[in-house]
Design a protein around this motif. Structure first.
Motif, PDB file in Angstrom:
ATOM      1  N   LEU A 198     108.427 154.259 101.838  1.00 43.15           N
ATOM      2  CA  LEU A 198     108.306 154.201 100.380  1.00 43.15           C
ATOM      3  C   LEU A 198     108.919 155.406  99.683  1.00 43.15           C
ATOM      4  CD1 LEU A 198     104.553 153.036 100.256  1.00 43.15           C
ATOM      5  CD2 LEU A 198     106.606 151.604 100.335  1.00 43.15           C
ATOM      6  N   LEU A 199     109.319 156.419 100.448  1.00 47.11           N
ATOM      7  CA  LEU A 199     109.894 157.622  99.849  1.00 47.11           C
ATOM      8  C   LEU A 199     111.353 157.376  99.452  1.00 47.11           C
ATOM      9  CD1 LEU A 199     108.549 160.283 102.379  1.00 47.11           C
ATOM     10  CD2 LEU A 199     107.589 159.696 100.143  1.00 47.11           C
ATOM     11  N   GLU A 200     111.762 157.943  98.313  1.00 48.00           N
ATOM     12  CA  GLU A 200     113.148 157.790  97.878  1.00 48.00           C
ATOM     13  C   GLU A 200     114.098 158.464  98.855  1.00 48.00           C
ATOM     14  OE1 GLU A 200     114.103 158.806  93.880  1.00 48.00           O
ATOM     15  OE2 GLU A 200     112.421 157.688  93.028  1.00 48.00           O
ATOM     16  N   LYS A 201     113.736 159.652  99.329  1.00 47.04           N
ATOM     17  CA  LYS A 201     114.544 160.379 100.302  1.00 47.04           C
ATOM     18  C   LYS A 201     113.646 160.752 101.484  1.00 47.04           C
ATOM     19  CE  LYS A 201     117.321 162.497  96.628  1.00 47.04           C
ATOM     20  NZ  LYS A 201     117.654 163.767  95.947  1.00 47.04           N
ATOM     21  N   ASP A 261     113.334 148.997 104.385  1.00 51.70           N
ATOM     22  CA  ASP A 261     112.633 148.910 103.100  1.00 51.70           C
ATOM     23  C   ASP A 261     111.444 147.970 103.217  1.00 51.70           C
ATOM     24  OD1 ASP A 261     114.470 150.568 101.688  1.00 51.70           O
ATOM     25  OD2 ASP A 261     115.873 148.886 101.573  1.00 51.70           O
ATOM     26  N   ASP A 273     115.147 153.692 108.082  1.00 53.95           N
ATOM     27  CA  ASP A 273     115.964 153.305 106.924  1.00 53.95           C
ATOM     28  C   ASP A 273     115.577 151.937 106.360  1.00 53.95           C
ATOM     29  OD1 ASP A 273     117.473 155.660 107.092  1.00 53.95           O
ATOM     30  OD2 ASP A 273     118.802 154.789 108.600  1.00 53.95           O
ATOM     31  N   ASP A 291     111.645 164.004 101.203  1.00 55.78           N
ATOM     32  CA  ASP A 291     110.713 164.212 100.093  1.00 55.78           C
ATOM     33  C   ASP A 291     109.322 164.583 100.616  1.00 55.78           C
ATOM     34  OD1 ASP A 291     112.627 163.678  98.237  1.00 55.78           O
ATOM     35  OD2 ASP A 291     111.920 161.661  97.722  1.00 55.78           O
TER      36      ASP A 291
END
Length: 272
Positions: free
Chosen positions: A96-99, A69, A67, A102
């Motif tokens: 780097l993935l939004e979800k 960033d 989780d 993904d």
């Protein structure tokens, strides 16, 4: 092209770079990368892991930092640190993935561009080892990774196999890849080599045994050791725990410690 004297890059502070390779998926490259990093940390080394398995990034989960960033600094991307001491740093497309679910549906050029960005734009700082966790095979990602790292202190590759013939055959092709790209093979690890019963300590060779050692002999490269199947190791990876610290009595512990020590011995012989 070698790194010019006096020219600072984001890899200038990295002493040794190790690639973890295998021609076969599911043999435990990420497991070996993770445990090697932990073992080296417990030997007092600072370690980074560059996860270039862009379609299956599992390193963040194994350290329980999925989780987190990625932030920017003056020299590029700041890697994600596993602990407050910053003894293990990570970079992965998983950050780097939004979800987290993904899918990365990219063609080769876009994958290659991100790998080059991981090499050039991540501010790794001073590291004793940078471990590169790779996807299975001998594809674009592998060629891009080797070419991008070649000007730097690329020590060599650790190849991971499981004992059965299908896996060993694919790793044999990975040895050919290393030869064609001029990549030194530091040794072969046989993972999932037997299951030690936690109750009676009897070892059952579920996937046969000895394929990795036989391949190493045939290829004339070092055999680094066998790592048995161990429920405690699986548990530590699922929970993001430090296996080396929490399970010193596990049958996998001496195997992993021995592999790390052989790599340390090999690098100390190369040091001036």
């Amino acid at each position: 092209m070698e790194e010019a004297p006096g020219e600072r890059t984001n890899l200038s502070g990295v002493r040794h770079i190790l690639l973890v390779l295998s021609g076969k998926g599911g043999v435990g490259k990420s497991t070996i990368s993770t445990q090697l990093a932990l073992a080296l940390r417990h030997s007092g080394r600072r370690v980074g892991i560059m996860d270039v398995d862009l379609c299956g990034p599992s390193i963040p989960r194994m350290f329980r930092v999925q989780d987190s960033d990625v932030h920017q600094c003056d020299s590029g991307w700041v890697p994600v640190y596993v602990d407050q001491d910053k003894s293990i740093s990570l970079m992965s497309i998983g950050f780097l993935l939004e979800k987290p679910d993904d899918a990365v549906v990219w063609r080769g050029p876009k994958k290659n561009a991100l790998i080059k960005q991981f090499v050039a734009d991540v501010a790794w700082g001073d590291l004793d080892f940078l471990i590169v966790d790779t996807p299975p095979g001998t594809s674009d990602e592998h060629i891009s990774t080797v070419e991008a790292l070649r000007p730097h202190k690329l020590l060599g590759a650790v190849l991971v196999t499981t004992p059965q013939a299908v896996s060993v055959g694919d790793v044999r092709r990975e040895l050919t890849f290393c030869k064609k790209t001029g990549l030194r093979v530091l040794g072969i690890v046989e993972n999932m080599s037997g299951f030690v019963c936690p109750h009676c300590s009897e070892c059952t060779n579920i996937f046969s045994k000895g394929g990795g050692e036989e391949l190493a002999k045939h290829a004339g490269v070092p055999f680094l050791g066998c790592v048995p199947l161990d429920p405690q190791l699986s548990q530590s990876l699922e929970e993001g725990r430090d296996f080396i610290q929490d399970f010193p009595k596990s049958p996998a512990f001496p195997a992993l410690a021995c592999i790390a020590q052989q790599i340390l011995d090999g690098t100390s012989q190369q040091s001036p």
